[in-house]
Design a protein around this motif. Structure first.
Motif, short mmCIF file in Angstrom:
data_model
loop_
_atom_site.label_atom_id
_atom_site.label_comp_id
_atom_site.label_asym_id
_atom_site.label_seq_id
_atom_site.Cartn_x
_atom_site.Cartn_y
_atom_site.Cartn_z
N LEU A 381 -3.37 1.28 -6.42
CA LEU A 381 -3.43 1.30 -5.06
C LEU A 381 -2.91 2.59 -4.55
CD1 LEU A 381 -2.01 -2.36 -4.68
CD2 LEU A 381 -4.45 -1.78 -4.76
N THR A 382 -3.10 3.65 -5.07
CA THR A 382 -2.55 4.93 -4.51
C THR A 382 -3.09 5.56 -3.13
OG1 THR A 382 -4.14 6.27 -5.93
CG2 THR A 382 -1.79 5.93 -6.90
N SER A 383 -4.11 5.00 -2.67
CA SER A 383 -4.80 5.38 -1.61
C SER A 383 -4.52 4.32 -0.63
CB SER A 383 -6.31 5.51 -1.64
OG SER A 383 -6.86 4.16 -1.40
N LYS A 384 -4.07 4.97 0.70
CA LYS A 384 -3.59 3.84 1.70
C LYS A 384 -4.77 2.87 2.06
CE LYS A 384 -2.03 4.03 6.44
NZ LYS A 384 -1.75 4.97 7.80
N LYS A 385 -5.94 3.11 2.10
CA LYS A 385 -7.07 2.25 2.23
C LYS A 385 -6.98 0.90 1.36
CE LYS A 385 -11.72 1.60 3.55
NZ LYS A 385 -12.78 2.17 3.89
N ARG A 386 -6.99 1.37 -0.08
CA ARG A 386 -6.65 0.39 -0.92
C ARG A 386 -5.47 -0.56 -1.09
NH1 ARG A 386 -8.67 3.05 -6.88
NH2 ARG A 386 -11.00 3.33 -6.46
N ALA A 387 -4.32 0.16 -0.64
CA ALA A 387 -3.17 -0.56 -0.32
C ALA A 387 -3.48 -1.56 0.66
CB ALA A 387 -2.02 0.35 -0.47
N SER A 388 -3.85 -1.02 1.64
CA SER A 388 -4.10 -2.02 2.98
C SER A 388 -5.12 -3.01 2.54
CB SER A 388 -4.80 -1.13 3.99
OG SER A 388 -4.09 0.06 4.42
N VAL A 389 -6.30 -2.98 2.14
CA VAL A 389 -6.75 -3.91 1.73
C VAL A 389 -6.26 -4.96 0.64
CG1 VAL A 389 -9.08 -4.52 0.36
CG2 VAL A 389 -9.31 -2.73 1.92
#
Length: 414
Positions: A381-389
């Motif tokens: 989840l290092t990307s902001k989008k993945r963590a947000s999802v």
């Protein structure tokens, strides 16, 4: 009664006072003794308090002075008594408060049983709809500047108990111990943070303001919470005249209005469209101002109403930032829930009473902190989008984790 003791103080009252002090928690005083340490010899400590109070030989120790940042800037001095002294103060409060509470005005809301800041906000909102003008009232350093002579005159009017009078006088004179260990003598004021201080401040203000308003300005409703208050007026001229009278009254009582925060405000809405420089005011963490609202038929109109203030929103964001959630990668989401939820629920219960949507941006700030935490904790989840999802999916599956998720305020993907 112990016949050898000059003052009739019940041991049961001392026990009940300790239980109330424990329930209120609180930090250690100048002796650095916590409630837990006080309880190691609970029976002996409570007996010592009872024995000294009932014999007239109880002398309060110095009060620990702690600087607390104010939301509006600057600091306020909070006085923290020792645990034993808080118990002693609670004993006096339990005897003295029932004698004065019945005389207090209905619109005095601060530190009173059965009354709350929300009650003050609710009645103020209703009155703002009926009265065009308002005085935003702020007394400069009320707790620091209460005149001891005038206060004790009021105390003696409502009790003839020699020991209540004796100990109230001793608490008023107990020195502050500053952070460098120095002692500062006190000739005025009652420490904000003391157990008995709120009822003493209310008693002083009852005669300085509440009764004076009833006598001199009976047609101007008001609400007061300790040193914060509002007064409603029909016209601008009436407000200007009353403000002059008010300044004179406080001088008589050796108090002073804070001119930076005391203002005349016009309660502007769709029906009140005059031009006036002041059309908003802050009261108890809320800002009252003209706001766009919808009626039951969906039609928009301008309404004068309260919502969480910018200062309160900033303080909540600072609190969230101070948790340093992104550095807690060693704990799980359930641990964060247990830490955050009680605080968040308190914010929602208080700041969500009126115009709740104004609070949403603060609550979403928690999601931002959780996203940063997830990006550091999970390699996928290092990307902001993945963590947000991921957080959005978690919020839909387990909304009970956080209070704002239960309200339907879910994380946005970004």
């Amino acid at each position: 009664m112990d016949k050898t003791k000059p003052y009739d103080i019940s041991k049961q009252t001392v026990w009940e006072a300790y239980q109330r002090v424990k329930a209120n928690k609180g930090a250690a005083g100048v002796d650095e003794e916590t409630i837990g340490e006080f309880e190691k010899d609970l029976k002996g400590n409570l007996y010592k308090i009872w024995n000294r109070m009932s014999s007239g030989s109880y002398f309060p120790p110095a009060v620990k002075a702690v600087e607390i940042p104010k939301k509006s800037g600057g600091v306020r001095i909070l006085g923290i008594p020792t645990v034993a002294d808080r118990v002693a103060q609670m004993v006096v409060k339990m005897y003295f408060e029932p004698k004065v509470e019945p005389i207090f005005a209905a619109d005095s809301y601060g530190y009173r049983p059965g009354k709350s800041a929300i009650d003050a906000l609710r009645i103020t909102r209703e009155r703002c709809w009926r009265y065009d003008w308002l005085i935003e009232l702020d007394i400069r350093k009320l707790f620091d500047r209460i005149d001891h002579g005038l206060l004790m005159k009021a105390v003696r009017k409502h009790t003839d108990s020699a020991w209540e009078i004796l100990y109230i006088e001793r608490w008023l004179k107990a020195p502050f111990q500053m952070q460098d260990g120095s002692l500062v003598e006190r000739t005025m004021g009652t420490p904000q943070g003391g157990v008995v201080s709120p009822v003493l401040a209310n008693l002083f203000m009852h005669y300085a303001f509440d009764e004076w308003m009833k006598r001199e300005h009976p047609n101007n409703p008001w609400a007061r919470y300790a040193d914060d208050g509002v007064i409603h007026c029909r016209t601008q001229k009436e407000a200007e005249s009353l403000l002059i009278d008010l300044g004179e009254r406080f001088k008589q009582c050796k108090l002073e209005l804070n001119t930076e925060k005391t203002r005349i405000v016009y309660c502007k809405d769709d029906d009140r469209r005059r031009n006036y420089p002041e059309t908003s005011f802050d009261f108890l963490g809320y800002t009252f101002r003209p706001r766009r609202s919808r009626n039951r038929w969906g039609k928009c109109f301008i309404n004068f109403s309260p919502a969480v203030s910018n200062a309160a929103s900033k303080a909540m964001r600072q609190k969230i930032h101070g948790w340093r959630i992104h550095l807690k990668s060693d704990v799980g989401i359930d641990d964060l829930s247990r830490m955050i939820n009680p605080v968040e629920r308190g914010w929602i219960n208080y700041y969500g009473r009126f115009y709740k949507s104004q609070l949403y941006s603060v609550l979403r700030y928690i999601d931002g902190a959780l996203i940063l935490w997830a990006r550091r904790k999970y390699k996928k989840l290092t990307s902001k989008k993945r963590a947000s999802v991921w957080l959005g999916r978690l919020a839909r599956n387990r909304p009970e984790l956080f209070a704002h998720w239960q309200m339907g305020i879910l994380p946005t993907v970004g």
